[in-house]
Design a protein around this motif. Structure first.
Motif, short mmCIF file in Angstrom:
data_model
loop_
_atom_site.label_atom_id
_atom_site.label_comp_id
_atom_site.label_asym_id
_atom_site.label_seq_id
_atom_site.Cartn_x
_atom_site.Cartn_y
_atom_site.Cartn_z
N ASP A 1 57.24 38.13 25.89
CA ASP A 1 57.76 39.51 25.84
C ASP A 1 56.64 40.53 25.67
OD1 ASP A 1 60.37 38.60 26.10
OD2 ASP A 1 60.62 38.35 23.94
N ALA A 2 55.60 40.40 26.47
CA ALA A 2 54.47 41.35 26.41
C ALA A 2 54.18 41.96 27.77
CB ALA A 2 53.22 40.64 25.88
N THR A 3 55.22 42.09 28.59
CA THR A 3 55.00 42.61 29.94
C THR A 3 54.65 44.10 29.94
OG1 THR A 3 57.40 42.96 30.11
CG2 THR A 3 56.50 40.93 31.05
N ASP A 4 54.89 44.79 28.81
CA ASP A 4 54.54 46.20 28.77
C ASP A 4 53.03 46.41 28.86
OD1 ASP A 4 54.50 44.86 26.29
OD2 ASP A 4 54.32 46.77 25.24
N ARG A 5 52.24 45.39 28.55
CA ARG A 5 50.79 45.50 28.61
C ARG A 5 50.24 45.10 29.98
NH1 ARG A 5 48.81 42.56 23.13
NH2 ARG A 5 46.89 43.69 23.65
N TYR A 6 51.13 44.72 30.89
CA TYR A 6 50.71 44.30 32.23
C TYR A 6 50.37 45.49 33.12
CZ TYR A 6 51.41 42.75 37.06
OH TYR A 6 51.26 42.53 38.39
N ARG A 7 51.04 46.61 32.94
CA ARG A 7 50.94 47.72 33.88
C ARG A 7 49.57 48.39 33.87
NH1 ARG A 7 55.98 49.29 35.70
NH2 ARG A 7 57.75 48.34 34.62
N ASN A 8 48.88 48.35 32.74
CA ASN A 8 47.60 49.06 32.65
C ASN A 8 46.42 48.29 33.21
OD1 ASN A 8 48.88 51.22 31.32
ND2 ASN A 8 48.66 50.20 29.33
N LEU A 9 46.65 47.08 33.71
CA LEU A 9 45.53 46.27 34.19
C LEU A 9 44.99 46.76 35.52
CD1 LEU A 9 46.76 42.69 33.24
CD2 LEU A 9 45.00 44.05 32.12
N ARG A 10 45.78 47.49 36.27
CA ARG A 10 45.31 47.98 37.56
C ARG A 10 44.14 48.96 37.40
NH1 ARG A 10 46.02 49.05 42.85
NH2 ARG A 10 45.86 51.21 43.52
N ILE A 11 44.03 49.60 36.27
CA ILE A 11 42.91 50.52 36.03
C ILE A 11 41.58 49.78 36.13
CG2 ILE A 11 41.84 52.01 34.29
CD1 ILE A 11 44.25 53.24 35.54
N TRP A 12 41.56 48.54 35.69
CA TRP A 12 40.30 47.78 35.72
C TRP A 12 39.89 47.45 37.14
CZ3 TRP A 12 37.41 47.24 31.43
CH2 TRP A 12 38.03 47.53 30.21
N ARG A 13 40.84 47.20 38.00
CA ARG A 13 40.50 46.97 39.41
C ARG A 13 39.97 48.25 40.06
NH1 ARG A 13 41.69 43.27 43.50
NH2 ARG A 13 42.76 41.96 41.96
N LEU A 14 40.60 49.38 39.74
CA LEU A 14 40.10 50.65 40.26
C LEU A 14 38.69 50.94 39.76
CD1 LEU A 14 43.28 52.90 39.86
CD2 LEU A 14 42.47 51.75 41.92
N LEU A 15 38.44 50.62 38.50
CA LEU A 15 37.10 50.84 37.95
C LEU A 15 36.08 49.96 38.65
CD1 LEU A 15 35.38 52.24 35.77
CD2 LEU A 15 35.95 50.34 34.23
N GLY A 16 36.43 48.70 38.90
CA GLY A 16 35.52 47.82 39.62
C GLY A 16 35.26 48.28 41.03
N MET A 17 36.28 48.74 41.72
CA MET A 17 36.09 49.23 43.09
C MET A 17 35.25 50.49 43.11
SD MET A 17 39.80 48.62 44.88
CE MET A 17 39.14 49.16 46.46
N SER A 18 35.47 51.36 42.15
CA SER A 18 34.70 52.61 42.10
C SER A 18 33.22 52.34 41.90
CB SER A 18 35.24 53.50 40.98
OG SER A 18 34.51 54.69 40.87
N ALA A 19 32.89 51.41 41.00
CA ALA A 19 31.48 51.08 40.77
C ALA A 19 30.91 50.26 41.92
CB ALA A 19 31.33 50.31 39.45
N GLY A 20 31.70 49.34 42.45
CA GLY A 20 31.20 48.46 43.50
C GLY A 20 30.92 49.16 44.81
N VAL A 21 31.76 50.12 45.18
CA VAL A 21 31.59 50.75 46.48
C VAL A 21 30.34 51.62 46.50
CG1 VAL A 21 32.97 52.82 45.99
CG2 VAL A 21 32.89 51.93 48.31
N CYS A 22 30.01 52.25 45.39
CA CYS A 22 28.77 53.03 45.34
C CYS A 22 27.55 52.12 45.20
CB CYS A 22 28.82 54.02 44.17
SG CYS A 22 29.94 55.39 44.39
N GLY A 23 27.68 51.06 44.41
CA GLY A 23 26.55 50.16 44.22
C GLY A 23 26.14 49.45 45.49
#
Length: 596
Positions: A286-308
């Motif tokens: 019963d911890a699915t409420d913490r699932y939704r915020n994980l997409r931010i980490w993928r966006l952060l990785g893409m933002s750093a990776g595309v410039c790098g």
């Protein structure tokens, strides 16, 4: 923290964040620049559209099937590891695809280093002035393997691709042109050039015909002589023709199609299987409420990776691989980051035991869409969003390259949109509450159509950057509203299958069709026409959507899981509090009806 290490939520979320971060960097290494690399291989716009359309179609059909098999036979971890290993080898196959022009890599690297083919005394300039005369767009089809000659008025462009004004003389390097664009007139002291024609010039990209006349260029006798681009317009017309009888084009196209198809078969199931595994892991405790915020980490990785990766390619591509087409370093970076993701996938949280769930949820979700007009309207909206977005993903970097943009600026433009989405994320709930789901969808469609219209009028290498800020709404807020609408309209236990169907089948199908059609439109017209047509289609659908949405039935299904969460804080031991419990009332009424 749970005493059982199998349900260590903090550790599971930490590994999931790291996995999404690394996968975001991995995807950013190649995905935004893939069509640009295909262009450097020499493939024209329709063939690039076919390749990208096939890629989207495979992802839309293959990912759900693999996720179903992995769940049925409990092989999710094996599939994650196998997908990462397979994508390492499959991505390197693209490096083996031969370009149409073998010498293109040498000339592009020489030009980027400032190497010129002539030695001139001070004050003697080798200039080629050029402009566009009105003519049919088919005279210069998009997708030619050289840098397309997009000129404004009587202006010229220097070796780095930045535009100059009409009164400035610069050197136009013929090293941008493949060998079949340059004649072998060795020793010629006069070279055909392109004179400006100021009457009737239209500022439209890739339209018009070059008018070639003979003009004398001051070359030194003891220096090597540049090749003569004689009959340039005729040559461009011949080489731009879609003639599969050419052996080089056949091999390049077939090998590219095979490599991209095999690559997508390996990498498509990764995100779907990882998301399903993590959601079920968290749902068990019963911890699915913490699932939704994980997409931010993928966006952060893409933002750093595309410039790098863009910075690395700009600095090291010609140094490490001077003989191949520009951009090969993207695939080596992708393979390296995929290898780094392997140990993270071994520790990725996957539920060891899970109760059996019905396998026909996808069929139920499809029948639910067919029986609800609001879901049908939303499905058509997502389909059109996929088609319009594919035109940006496939050809925006082409448009930027025509205006002299470097890959670093392209990567920064993508990163700017991702950062805007991350900054808007804290206001997600407030935005959806103030504007409603339908209002946010309408706002996202309006911003996306505005971006497309803006892209059709680009005038410089930096002009794309201001419009990228709107991606926070046209991509982030738009999808938030779509997912929230799906959750409101779905029946219990069909929210995730329905959301997955919208993302894979409807959005992926629209992206596939948009890629196929977009390549043809770019070839026969221009990129500006493609973006303007996409803008008109979205605006027409926006008007239709806003006019139909209020007239549809607005009944809302009861979501009992949400109701329990809301009413948990209001539960009272008194009889009066129990009578106010909506769920208890509903259950009592249902029980009395069954007895009656």
């Amino acid at each position: 923290m749970s005493a059982n290490p199998q349900w260590d939520i903090s550790r599971a979320l930490g590994v999931a964040r790291l996995f999404h971060l690394v996968c975001g960097v991995r995807d950013a290494c190649v995905t935004p620049f893939l069509t640009l690399y295909l262009r450097h291989l020499g493939l024209a716009a329709p063939w690039v559209g076919v390749l990208m359309g096939t890629k989207h179609l495979i992802a839309a059909l293959w990912a759900p099937f693999c996720a179903f098999l992995a769940k049925t036979y409990q092989k999710r971890r094996a599939l994650l590891i196998g997908s990462l290993l397979g994508s390492v080898g499959a991505s390197l196959l693209m490096v083996l695809v031969p370009p149409l022009d073998k010498d293109l890599g040498h000339r592009s690297c020489n030009d980027s280093r400032g190497v010129t083919a002539t030695v001139r005394p001070p004050g003697v300039g080798l200039t080629v002035n050029f402009t566009l005369a009105p003519g049919p767009a088919s005279n210069h089809p998009a997708g030619a393997p050289s840098r397309p000659a997009r000129r404004r008025g009587t202006g010229v462009r220097n070796a780095s691709g930045f535009g100059k004004g009409p009164g400035e003389s610069v050197r136009e390097p013929f090293s941008y042109l493949p060998s079949y664009f340059v004649s072998s007139a060795e020793g010629a002291r006069t070279t055909p050039g392109v004179h400006p024609v100021t009457s009737g010039v239209q500022d439209a990209p890739w339209e018009g015909a070059y008018q070639v006349v003979s003009t004398a260029l001051p070359l030194l006798a003891e220096g090597p002589v540049l090749g003569s681009p004689a009959n340039l317009s005729a040559t461009r017309g011949d080489t731009g023709a879609l003639d599969l009888s050419l052996e080089g084009l056949q091999w390049t196209l077939i090998l590219s199609l095979g490599a991209i198809a095999f690559w997508e078969l390996q990498t498509a199931p990764l995100e779907r299987v990882a998301d399903d595994s993590l959601y079920e892991y968290l749902d068990f405790v019963d911890a699915t409420d913490r699932y939704r915020n994980l997409r931010i980490w993928r966006l952060l990785g893409m933002s750093a990776g595309v410039c790098g990766i863009a910075a690395l390619v700009g600095q090291l591509d010609c140094f490490l691989m001077p003989s191949g087409p520009r951009g090969m370093l993207h695939f080596y970076g992708y393979s390296l980051v995929s290898t780094l993701a392997l140990p993270v996938s071994i520790a990725f949280p996957i539920p060891a035991c899970r109760w059996r769930e019905p396998s026909y949820k996808t069929v139920r979700a499809l029948s639910l869409v067919g029986g609800d007009p609001r879901l049908i309207l939303l499905a058509v909206t997502v389909f059109l969003i996929g088609a319009a977005t594919s035109t940006v993903q496939n050809f925006l970097f082409w448009h930027m390259e025509d205006h002299g943009s470097s890959e670093l600026v392209m990567g920064f433009s993508v990163s700017l949109g991702l950062l805007g989405e991350m900054l808007l994320h804290p206001f997600k709930t407030m935005l959806l509450r103030k504007l409603s789901r339908a209002g946010t969808v309408g706002l996202g469609l309006g911003c996306l159509s505005g971006q497309l219209l803006y892209y059709s009028f680009l005038w410089s290498w930096w002009s794309v950057l201001p419009a990228q800020i709107l991606s926070a709404i046209s991509n982030g807020a738009l999808w938030w509203a779509v997912v929230a609408s799906i959750e409101d309209l779905a029946t219990p236990r069909t929210e995730r299958p329905l959301s997955a169907m919208f993302r894979s089948h409807f959005y992926g199908g629209g992206a596939s069709l948009g890629s196929f059609v977009g390549g043809v439109v770019v070839t026969h017209f221009s990129l500006a026409v493609l973006y303007q047509a996409s803008c008109v289609v979205l605006l027409l659908w926006l008007v239709l959507f806003l006019s139909i949405q209020p007239k549809l039935p607005q009944e809302q299904k009861i979501n009992y899981s949400k109701l329990l969460t809301v009413e948990a804080s209001d539960t009272s031991d008194s009889e009066q509090g129990t009578e106010r419990d909506w769920l208890v009332k509903a259950m009592r009424e249902e029980h009395s009806d069954s007895k009656g």
